[in-house]
Design an enzyme around this catalytic site. Structure first.
Site, PDB file in Angstrom:
ATOM      1  N   THR A  23      73.980 -27.664  67.023  1.00 41.90           N
ATOM      2  CA  THR A  23      75.502 -28.658  67.386  1.00 41.90           C
ATOM      3  C   THR A  23      75.252 -28.660  68.909  1.00 41.90           C
ATOM      4  OG1 THR A  23      76.880 -26.827  67.747  1.00 41.90           O
ATOM      5  CG2 THR A  23      76.714 -27.527  65.327  1.00 41.90           C
ATOM      6  N   LYS A  75      85.585 -15.131  69.289  1.00 40.46           N
ATOM      7  CA  LYS A  75      85.230 -15.074  67.867  1.00 40.46           C
ATOM      8  C   LYS A  75      85.505 -13.840  67.241  1.00 40.46           C
ATOM      9  CE  LYS A  75      84.237 -19.255  67.460  1.00 40.46           C
ATOM     10  NZ  LYS A  75      85.055 -20.441  66.724  1.00 40.46           N
ATOM     11  N   ASN A 132      88.517 -25.440  62.596  1.00 41.43           N
ATOM     12  CA  ASN A 132      87.109 -25.754  62.959  1.00 41.43           C
ATOM     13  C   ASN A 132      86.891 -25.934  64.630  1.00 41.43           C
ATOM     14  OD1 ASN A 132      84.030 -26.781  62.547  1.00 41.43           O
ATOM     15  ND2 ASN A 132      85.083 -28.509  63.325  1.00 41.43           N
ATOM     16  N   TYR A 162      82.688 -16.476  74.615  1.00 42.82           N
ATOM     17  CA  TYR A 162      82.631 -17.093  73.352  1.00 42.82           C
ATOM     18  C   TYR A 162      82.814 -15.964  72.355  1.00 42.82           C
ATOM     19  CZ  TYR A 162      81.104 -19.760  69.209  1.00 42.82           C
ATOM     20  OH  TYR A 162      80.890 -20.374  68.242  1.00 42.82           O
ATOM     21  N   ASP A 205      95.420 -32.132  68.885  1.00 40.15           N
ATOM     22  CA  ASP A 205      94.800 -31.597  70.090  1.00 40.15           C
ATOM     23  C   ASP A 205      95.324 -30.188  69.807  1.00 40.15           C
ATOM     24  OD1 ASP A 205      94.186 -30.056  72.463  1.00 40.15           O
ATOM     25  OD2 ASP A 205      94.827 -31.700  73.901  1.00 40.15           O
TER      26      ASP A 205
END
Length: 254
Positions: free
Chosen positions: A202, A171, A90, A167, A63
């Protein structure tokens, strides 16, 4: 031991699973990290079935938001292998959304815990093992939405995306994390790069992407297997441009 050893976080599904499969197909020993044991074991079985006899795939409980879990994973890899050749950070999440002025800070903190802080926790824990490898590779799975240049180009396709905050900014932060680690390690054989899978179908985006997971994993696999003369400290992967080819790859602007 001559095999290449790779740890992929969030390897139980999506791009992470496919990255593990593609690296395993190259003869790499795959350590499939996942926080859910049942899903991790299932991924281990599926990878072994996909790769066939002789493939070495092992599930690693991990985790990325739990320092104890990460430390235990690093200790296990140390005992079993004594080094790590490839780390693919990832694992990532996308929660919340909406206009920046309506951002839920709890949701934003949750995103950063995985997408930014988790990468730092894992990288720092694995770095002693990576330093023992002849020429280790660190790949941080980022996104084109983290490119400030691309997101603010009015002529580019990303300018048409909804202006959510959590998000994309996570990044962007990950891109800086990548650049700074690359700078620290520039006098070593270790290369640190950020991968852009492109808009891949995804669970993270409700399978709305136009790229397959096989295509989405290509950037990570490329950066994980760079030769000695390859770059370090760049964002590299799928290039999405208005009217451009769908299979273009290369460096992206920060």
């Amino acid at each position: 031991m001559t095999t290449t050893i790779a740890l992929i976080t969030g390897a139980n599904k999506g791009i992470g699973f496919e990255t593990a499969r593609q690296l395993g197909a190259r003869g790499v020993t795959v350590l499939a990290g996942a926080r859910d044991e049942a899903r991790g074991r299932q991924a281990e079985r599926a990878l072994r079935e996909a790769l066939g006899e002789g493939a070495e795939v092992r599930f690693v409980p991990l985790d990325v938001t739990d320092a104890k879990s990460v430390r235990e994973a690093a200790d296990w890899i140390d005992r079993e292998y004594g080094r790590l050749d490839i780390l693919v950070n990832n694992a990532g999440i996308a929660v919340g959304g909406g206009a920046p002025s309506q951002t839920d800070l709890d949701a934003m903190r949750e995103v950063y815990e995985t997408n930014v802080f988790g990468v730092i926790i894992v990288t720092n824990a694995m770095l002693p093992l990576l330093r023992r490898a002849p020429a280790a590779r660190i790949v941080n799975v980022s996104s084109e939405v983290g490119s400030i240049t691309s997101m603010t180009d009015p002529a580019g396709p990303l300018a048409q995306m909804p202006a959510s905050l959590a998000y994309p900014s996570s990044k962007s932060a990950l891109n800086m994390v990548t650049a700074i680690y690359a700078r620290e390690l520039r006098d070593t054989p270790i290369k640190v790069n950020a991968a852009n899978p492109g808009y891949t179908a995804t669970d993270l985006n409700g399978h709305s992407g136009f790229r397959s997971v096989a295509e989405g994993a290509e950037a990570s696999v490329h950066l994980a297997t760079l030769d000695a003369d390859g770059p370090s400290g760049i964002l590299w992967g799928h290039l999405w441009s208005a009217g451009g080819p769908s299979d273009a790859y290369g460096p992206l602007p920060w």
